[in-house]
Motif scaffolding. Structure first.
Motif, PDB file in Angstrom:
ATOM      1  N   LEU A  38       0.825  -1.204   0.000  1.00 10.19           N
ATOM      2  CA  LEU A  38       0.000   0.000   0.000  1.00 10.19           C
ATOM      3  C   LEU A  38       0.870   1.268   0.000  1.00 10.19           C
ATOM      4  N   ILE A  39       1.912   1.261   0.800  1.00 10.67           N
ATOM      5  CA  ILE A  39       2.813   2.417   0.835  1.00 10.67           C
ATOM      6  C   ILE A  39       3.522   2.556  -0.517  1.00 10.67           C
ATOM      7  N   ALA A  40       3.962   1.429  -1.064  1.00 15.01           N
ATOM      8  CA  ALA A  40       4.624   1.468  -2.369  1.00 15.01           C
ATOM      9  C   ALA A  40       3.684   2.005  -3.454  1.00 15.01           C
ATOM     10  N   LEU A  41       2.438   1.594  -3.410  1.00 11.41           N
ATOM     11  CA  LEU A  41       1.454   2.068  -4.374  1.00 11.41           C
ATOM     12  C   LEU A  41       1.228   3.580  -4.237  1.00 11.41           C
ATOM     13  N   ALA A  42       1.149   4.054  -3.004  1.00 13.90           N
ATOM     14  CA  ALA A  42       0.963   5.491  -2.765  1.00 13.90           C
ATOM     15  C   ALA A  42       2.179   6.278  -3.252  1.00 13.90           C
ATOM     16  N   VAL A  43       3.369   5.770  -2.964  1.00 13.88           N
ATOM     17  CA  VAL A  43       4.596   6.442  -3.417  1.00 13.88           C
ATOM     18  C   VAL A  43       4.662   6.440  -4.943  1.00 13.88           C
ATOM     19  N   LEU A  44       4.308   5.317  -5.551  1.00 16.91           N
ATOM     20  CA  LEU A  44       4.313   5.210  -7.012  1.00 16.91           C
ATOM     21  C   LEU A  44       3.337   6.202  -7.641  1.00 16.91           C
ATOM     22  N   ALA A  45       2.178   6.352  -7.044  1.00 18.46           N
ATOM     23  CA  ALA A  45       1.187   7.299  -7.559  1.00 18.46           C
ATOM     24  C   ALA A  45       1.708   8.736  -7.472  1.00 18.46           C
ATOM     25  N   VAL A  46       2.347   9.084  -6.364  1.00 15.97           N
ATOM     26  CA  VAL A  46       2.900  10.429  -6.197  1.00 15.97           C
ATOM     27  C   VAL A  46       4.027  10.669  -7.199  1.00 15.97           C
ATOM     28  N   VAL A  47       4.909   9.683  -7.362  1.00 14.85           N
ATOM     29  CA  VAL A  47       6.026   9.815  -8.304  1.00 14.85           C
ATOM     30  C   VAL A  47       5.510   9.922  -9.742  1.00 14.85           C
ATOM     31  N   ALA A  48       4.514   9.116 -10.099  1.00 12.74           N
ATOM     32  CA  ALA A  48       3.946   9.171 -11.449  1.00 12.74           C
ATOM     33  C   ALA A  48       3.316  10.532 -11.718  1.00 12.74           C
ATOM     34  N   PHE A  49       2.589  11.056 -10.777  1.00  8.77           N
ATOM     35  CA  PHE A  49       1.961  12.371 -10.930  1.00  8.77           C
ATOM     36  C   PHE A  49       3.026  13.458 -11.079  1.00  8.77           C
ATOM     37  N   ALA A  50       4.049  13.402 -10.234  1.00  8.48           N
ATOM     38  CA  ALA A  50       5.134  14.393 -10.308  1.00  8.48           C
ATOM     39  C   ALA A  50       5.873  14.271 -11.642  1.00  8.48           C
ATOM     40  N   GLY A  51       6.133  13.054 -12.085  1.00  5.56           N
ATOM     41  CA  GLY A  51       6.805  12.843 -13.368  1.00  5.56           C
ATOM     42  C   GLY A  51       5.993  13.392 -14.530  1.00  5.56           C
ATOM     43  N   TYR A  52       4.698  13.182 -14.495  1.00  2.56           N
ATOM     44  CA  TYR A  52       3.807  13.690 -15.538  1.00  2.56           C
ATOM     45  C   TYR A  52       3.862  15.208 -15.591  1.00  2.56           C
ATOM     46  N   LYS A  53       3.771  15.844 -14.425  1.00  2.00           N
ATOM     47  CA  LYS A  53       3.804  17.309 -14.363  1.00  2.00           C
ATOM     48  C   LYS A  53       5.161  17.854 -14.826  1.00  2.00           C
ATOM     49  N   ILE A  54       6.241  17.209 -14.416  1.00  2.00           N
ATOM     50  CA  ILE A  54       7.579  17.656 -14.822  1.00  2.00           C
ATOM     51  C   ILE A  54       7.758  17.495 -16.329  1.00  2.00           C
ATOM     52  N   ASN A  55       7.304  16.377 -16.879  1.00  2.00           N
ATOM     53  CA  ASN A  55       7.409  16.162 -18.321  1.00  2.00           C
ATOM     54  C   ASN A  55       6.626  17.220 -19.098  1.00  2.00           C
ATOM     55  N   ASN A  56       5.410  17.517 -18.664  1.00  2.00           N
ATOM     56  CA  ASN A  56       4.617  18.573 -19.311  1.00  2.00           C
ATOM     57  C   ASN A  56       5.326  19.915 -19.255  1.00  2.00           C
ATOM     58  N   TYR A  57       5.922  20.220 -18.122  1.00  2.00           N
ATOM     59  CA  TYR A  57       6.642  21.483 -17.973  1.00  2.00           C
ATOM     60  C   TYR A  57       7.822  21.540 -18.941  1.00  2.00           C
ATOM     61  N   LEU A  58       8.580  20.463 -19.033  1.00  2.00           N
ATOM     62  CA  LEU A  58       9.747  20.449 -19.927  1.00  2.00           C
ATOM     63  C   LEU A  58       9.351  20.554 -21.395  1.00  2.00           C
ATOM     64  N   VAL A  59       8.298  19.845 -21.787  1.00  2.00           N
ATOM     65  CA  VAL A  59       7.824  19.904 -23.176  1.00  2.00           C
ATOM     66  C   VAL A  59       7.354  21.316 -23.512  1.00  2.00           C
ATOM     67  N   ASN A  60       6.567  21.912 -22.628  1.00  2.00           N
ATOM     68  CA  ASN A  60       6.085  23.280 -22.867  1.00  2.00           C
ATOM     69  C   ASN A  60       7.231  24.284 -22.885  1.00  2.00           C
ATOM     70  N   SER A  61       8.213  24.064 -22.044  1.00  2.00           N
ATOM     71  CA  SER A  61       9.370  24.949 -22.013  1.00  2.00           C
ATOM     72  C   SER A  61      10.133  24.884 -23.340  1.00  2.00           C
ATOM     73  N   LYS A  62      10.317  23.670 -23.866  1.00  2.00           N
ATOM     74  CA  LYS A  62      11.010  23.516 -25.157  1.00  2.00           C
ATOM     75  C   LYS A  62      10.212  24.179 -26.283  1.00  2.00           C
ATOM     76  N   LEU A  63       8.896  24.012 -26.251  1.00  2.00           N
ATOM     77  CA  LEU A  63       8.058  24.634 -27.281  1.00  2.00           C
ATOM     78  C   LEU A  63       8.134  26.159 -27.207  1.00  2.00           C
TER      79      LEU A  63
END
Length: 190
Positions: A38-63
């Motif tokens: 359960l803790i691993a799943l919660a950590v994975l969800a937080v990391v996935a969300f953060a990764g998604y947001k960071i990727n969007n930021y980097l793509v928009n920054s490059k554009l």
């Protein structure tokens, strides 16, 4: 009667509290049993969300950097840093920009150096190279225009019937249809 109903109410409350306590014990047992997953799943969800947001930021920054570079190149086409910035941040937009510059300057060498990433650029670059060589080839994207140019060259060489056969192929709703009709008329009059 009041005493009996009071006892029944207390029994029902105790029964309800007992059920709540039983559910809490089940939940505690479940959590203890599956604590790590359960803790691993919660950590994975937080990391996935953060990764998604960071990727969007980097793509928009490059554009945004690529768009800024393109705007700078429109103001000053000799700006090498903007050109490198565009190439680094958006290679496809850089290819379109270099194609546009090569076509506008009718520079055969620059056209051959354009990165033909995709069928569109491959087709239009080949078409413009053939036009610069005064032998327009068929093009998927410039189909009707290439037919008009072929017909014009045939008329210039005195092959009016062949030109007429080509001009008939151009649909009446095409953007170059008026030019085709004028050339067709020219084959009749001369």
């Amino acid at each position: 009667m009041d005493l009996k109903s009071g006892i029944n109410e207390v029994k029902q409350e105790l029964s309800g509290d007992e059920k709540l306590l039983e559910q809490a014990f089940h939940l505690e047992r479940f959590f203890k049993k599956y604590k790590k997953p359960l803790i691993a799943l919660a950590v994975l969800a937080v990391v996935a969300f953060a990764g998604y947001k960071i990727n969007n930021y980097l793509v928009n920054s490059k554009l945004q950097k690529a768009n800024s570079a393109l705007l700078a190149l429109e103001k000053n086409p000799n700006d090498k840093s903007a050109l490198n910035n565009l190439k680094e941040n958006n290679p496809k937009l850089y290819a379109l920009y270099s194609y546009s510059v090569a076509v506008n300057s009718a520079n055969k060498e620059a056209l051959t150096k354009v990165d033909k990433d995709g069928k569109f650029l491959e087709d239009v670059v080949a078409y413009h190279l053939s036009v610069l060589e005064k032998e327009p080839k068929d093009s998927v994207y410039y189909k009707n225009l290439s037919l008009v140019q072929k017909a014009y060259l045939l008329i210039k060489n005195g092959k009016k019937q062949e030109a007429k056969n080509i001009l008939i192929q151009i649909p009446k709703d095409s953007a170059v249809a008026p030019v085709a009709r004028l050339l067709e008329h020219y084959t009749i009059t001369k």
